[in-house]
Design an enzyme around this catalytic site. Structure first.
Site, PDB file in Angstrom:
ATOM      1  N   CYS A 281       1.757  87.356  45.584  1.00  0.00           N
ATOM      2  CA  CYS A 281       2.364  88.663  45.868  1.00  0.00           C
ATOM      3  C   CYS A 281       1.593  89.855  45.315  1.00  0.00           C
ATOM      4  O   CYS A 281       1.043  90.648  46.080  1.00  0.00           O
ATOM      5  CB  CYS A 281       3.780  88.688  45.306  1.00  0.00           C
ATOM      6  SG  CYS A 281       4.819  87.416  46.027  1.00  0.00           S
TER       7      CYS A 281
HETATM    8  N1  LIG Z   1       5.810  82.795  46.096  1.00  0.00           N
HETATM    9  C1  LIG Z   1       6.526  83.811  45.669  1.00  0.00           C
HETATM   10  O1  LIG Z   1       6.839  83.884  44.492  1.00  0.00           O
HETATM   11  C2  LIG Z   1       7.011  84.902  46.615  1.00  0.00           C
HETATM   12  C3  LIG Z   1       7.910  85.855  46.114  1.00  0.00           C
HETATM   13  C4  LIG Z   1       8.381  86.855  46.956  1.00  0.00           C
HETATM   14  C5  LIG Z   1       7.927  86.909  48.274  1.00  0.00           C
HETATM   15  N2  LIG Z   1       7.026  85.985  48.743  1.00  0.00           N
HETATM   16  C6  LIG Z   1       6.627  86.089  50.141  1.00  0.00           C
HETATM   17  O2  LIG Z   1       7.254  85.045  50.877  1.00  0.00           O
HETATM   18  C7  LIG Z   1       6.412  84.600  51.932  1.00  0.00           C
HETATM   19  C8  LIG Z   1       6.193  83.100  51.821  1.00  0.00           C
HETATM   20  O3  LIG Z   1       5.522  82.821  50.604  1.00  0.00           O
HETATM   21  P1  LIG Z   1       5.538  81.391  49.914  1.00  0.00           P
HETATM   22  O4  LIG Z   1       5.054  81.627  48.527  1.00  0.00           O
HETATM   23  O5  LIG Z   1       6.824  80.684  50.118  1.00  0.00           O
HETATM   24  O6  LIG Z   1       4.403  80.650  50.776  1.00  0.00           O
HETATM   25  P2  LIG Z   1       4.065  79.074  50.773  1.00  0.00           P
HETATM   26  O7  LIG Z   1       2.635  78.966  51.188  1.00  0.00           O
HETATM   27  O8  LIG Z   1       4.528  78.453  49.511  1.00  0.00           O
HETATM   28  O9  LIG Z   1       4.981  78.484  51.916  1.00  0.00           O
HETATM   29  C9  LIG Z   1       4.833  78.761  53.246  1.00  0.00           C
HETATM   30  C10 LIG Z   1       5.228  77.529  54.047  1.00  0.00           C
HETATM   31  O10 LIG Z   1       5.198  77.879  55.420  1.00  0.00           O
HETATM   32  C11 LIG Z   1       4.647  76.812  56.143  1.00  0.00           C
HETATM   33  N3  LIG Z   1       4.174  77.371  57.392  1.00  0.00           N
HETATM   34  C12 LIG Z   1       3.082  78.127  57.630  1.00  0.00           C
HETATM   35  N4  LIG Z   1       3.061  78.503  58.916  1.00  0.00           N
HETATM   36  C13 LIG Z   1       4.158  77.999  59.494  1.00  0.00           C
HETATM   37  C14 LIG Z   1       4.688  78.051  60.795  1.00  0.00           C
HETATM   38  N5  LIG Z   1       4.066  78.728  61.771  1.00  0.00           N
HETATM   39  N6  LIG Z   1       5.824  77.393  61.051  1.00  0.00           N
HETATM   40  C15 LIG Z   1       6.447  76.714  60.063  1.00  0.00           C
HETATM   41  N7  LIG Z   1       6.009  76.628  58.798  1.00  0.00           N
HETATM   42  C16 LIG Z   1       4.871  77.272  58.533  1.00  0.00           C
HETATM   43  C17 LIG Z   1       3.587  76.232  55.228  1.00  0.00           C
HETATM   44  O11 LIG Z   1       3.292  74.885  55.569  1.00  0.00           O
HETATM   45  C18 LIG Z   1       4.279  76.352  53.880  1.00  0.00           C
HETATM   46  O12 LIG Z   1       5.037  75.204  53.573  1.00  0.00           O
HETATM   47  C19 LIG Z   1       5.139  85.440  51.808  1.00  0.00           C
HETATM   48  O13 LIG Z   1       5.241  86.554  52.646  1.00  0.00           O
HETATM   49  C20 LIG Z   1       5.151  85.890  50.371  1.00  0.00           C
HETATM   50  O14 LIG Z   1       4.443  87.103  50.207  1.00  0.00           O
HETATM   51  C21 LIG Z   1       6.573  84.980  47.936  1.00  0.00           C
END
Ligand SMILES: NC(=O)c1ccc[n+]([C@@H]2O[C@H](COP(=O)([O-])OP(=O)(O)OC[C@H]3O[C@@H](n4cnc5c(N)ncnc54)[C@H](O)[C@@H]3O)[C@@H](O)[C@H]2O)c1
Length: 445
Positions: A281
């Site tokens: 992030c």
């Molecule tokens: N990690 C954090 O602490 C956090 C906190 C707040 C916001 N975010 C935001 O949340 C969003 C997700 O982040 P995250 O950390 O969970 O990512 P991540 O990489 O942990 O998880 C994303 C998941 O989506 C799957 N994926 C990718 N493309 C896909 C598709 N087309 N269809 C289905 N599944 C798909 C991947 O296989 C993965 O399991 C981002 O925008 C991030 O900026 C993350």
């Protein structure tokens, strides 16, 4: 539920299904954000389908296992056993969902431009299964306008429109992995719809599992609020990083200064310096706004400046280590250096954008022989900018004593044991994580 089941008052029917917990919630992306969210809905009594492209992840979730260390497998196993939660790679099941929450990655491209391919790709998949009466919510962090311009346009290519047929909102994820004081259910949730009907439905949905829901006037306000939260952190961390370098030259310890300033009971919030930003992030999201601002002919100078200072930190740490070695008549070339911690924050197994990679690479470029130790990450895998192929060395005093210098990059609990440092000669602590060990040259940078 089938199309034919929906009457003209789609909003009321969906509200009823949400209120009675009959609603099926589909969550696309079962990563750090999507999985805890899915479990939170399941634990509140909703039927949840967790969609992911990664079939190995899907299979392990359906076996009741968790691929994320701080999300307990017991929670997954319970939700699966109670049939409240199942994972699926089959997106045709989106038709069965009343609400579809999008939690896919929003990374940056090589030139720091937003990479919207995951969000756009997922939205096109949803478009293929969209039916009247569904609520779609984007949770992935993004620039203002994504939901009401881009997502809406793609979904309306189906021939359905909002709010007549479907509902669309943005609700930013505020997950803080590893934070024992706040869970998905206890962190207040912002929601902003592309129209008032969508805001109302999204607020009703999240009110089920989440203690406090805060509705705002539009999806753009919700998108912008999430960016403000992350930019605020990036800028304040850059400020203390700059002050760290300044005070260091004056012989003043920034961490002691922060502890002193913190005694003021108002008007000051403590931020801490470190070896650079990490995680999905804070290092990335601010640039989503810079990119969008350029479309309006605007420069976001605080964001650029903070980015410049924060990205310089790994090289500052390496130059401080170089100076410390030089004071003993030694150089980095040929020195054996152990980096403690590969994940970007304490006690988690998430190494995305971790500054440790940059530090290791910079040390290698200067001719050091580098190893790392991280009890949470036994082996490196390829990440966005680095593919170094190292494995963690053991967490023992005997191992630590083998190196010319140690750099503590992540404040894991496991590194706090003073016994580990008995034979250590030189220790650079970038987190002020430990007390200076006896018999060891110790400095903070
Ligand atoms: N990690 C954090 O602490 C956090 C906190 C707040 C916001 N975010 C935001 O949340 C969003 C997700 O982040 P995250 O950390 O969970 O990512 P991540 O990489 O942990 O998880 C994303 C998941 O989506 C799957 N994926 C990718 N493309 C896909 C598709 N087309 N269809 C289905 N599944 C798909 C991947 O296989 C993965 O399991 C981002 O925008 C991030 O900026 C993350």
């Amino acid at each position: 539920m089938l199309d034919s089941d929906m009457g003209p008052d789609t909003k009321k029917q969906l509200l009823d299904r949400i209120g009675s917990r009959e609603a099926v919630v589909g969550i696309i992306g079962q990563g750090y954000v999507g999985l805890p969210l899915a479990l939170t809905f399941a634990e509140a009594g909703f039927w949840v389908v967790g969609f992911d492209l990664d079939e190995a992840k899907v299979a392990s979730l359906n076996r009741g296992e968790s691929h994320i260390k701080h999300v307990g497998a017991d929670r997954v196993a319970k939700a699966v056993a109670e049939r409240r939660f199942s994972a699926s790679p089959d997106f045709s099941r989106l038709r069965d969902c009343d609400a579809i929450l999008i939690c896919v990655p929003t990374p940056l491209g090589r030139h720091r431009e937003p990479n919207m391919s995951f969000v756009h790709g997922t939205t096109r998949t949803i478009r293929g299964y969209l039916r009247p009466g569904q609520l779609v919510v984007l949770e992935s962090t993004t620039y203002p306008g994504t939901t009401d311009e881009e997502i809406k346009a793609i979904l309306e290519e189906s021939g359905l429109t909002t709010p007549e047929d479907f509902f669309l909102a943005f609700s930013p994820e505020r997950e803080d992995p590893g934070n024992a004081s706040f869970s998905t259910a206890s962190i207040p949730k912002l929601v902003g719809g592309v129209n008032p009907e969508s805001t109302e439905l999204a607020a009703a949905l999240y009110a089920g599992p989440i203690a406090q829901v805060v509705a705002v006037s539009s999806s753009r306000v919700a998108e912008a609020a999430k960016l403000l939260e992350n930019i605020y952190r990036a800028v304040n961390i850059a400020l203390v990083n700059e002050l760290k370098m300044t005070f260091d030259r004056m012989g003043i310890d920034i961490w002691e200064v922060i502890e002193a300033a913190k005694t003021k009971p108002f008007g000051f919030e403590a931020f801490y310096p470190g070896p650079g930003l990490g995680g999905h992030c804070i290092p990335l999201d601010p640039f989503y706004l810079s990119w969008k601002a350029a479309e309006y002919g605007l420069w976001t100078r605080f964001i650029e400046l903070a980015g410049e200072i924060n990205t310089r930190m790994p090289s500052y740490v390496v130059s401080r280590l170089e100076r410390a070695l030089a004071e003993e008549g030694r150089t980095l070339t040929g020195a054996k250096v152990l980096v403690l911690g590969l994940s970007y924050k304490a006690n988690v197994d998430d190494d995305r954008e971790s500054p440790s990679y940059e530090i290791i690479e910079l040390l290698q470029e200067r001719g050091a022989q580098v190893a790392y130790c991280d009890p949470h990450i036994p082996a490196m895998h390829a990440v966005r900018k680095h593919d170094l192929g190292l494995r963690s060395v053991p967490l023992t005093p005997e191992e630590f004593a083998k190196y010319d210098a140690l750099v503590l990059s992540t404040a894991h609990e496991a590194f706090r044991d003073p016994a580990l440092y008995q034979g250590v000669r030189l220790l650079c602590d970038t987190r002020a994580a430990i007390e200076p060990p006896k018999g060891c040259r110790y400095f903070r940078a």
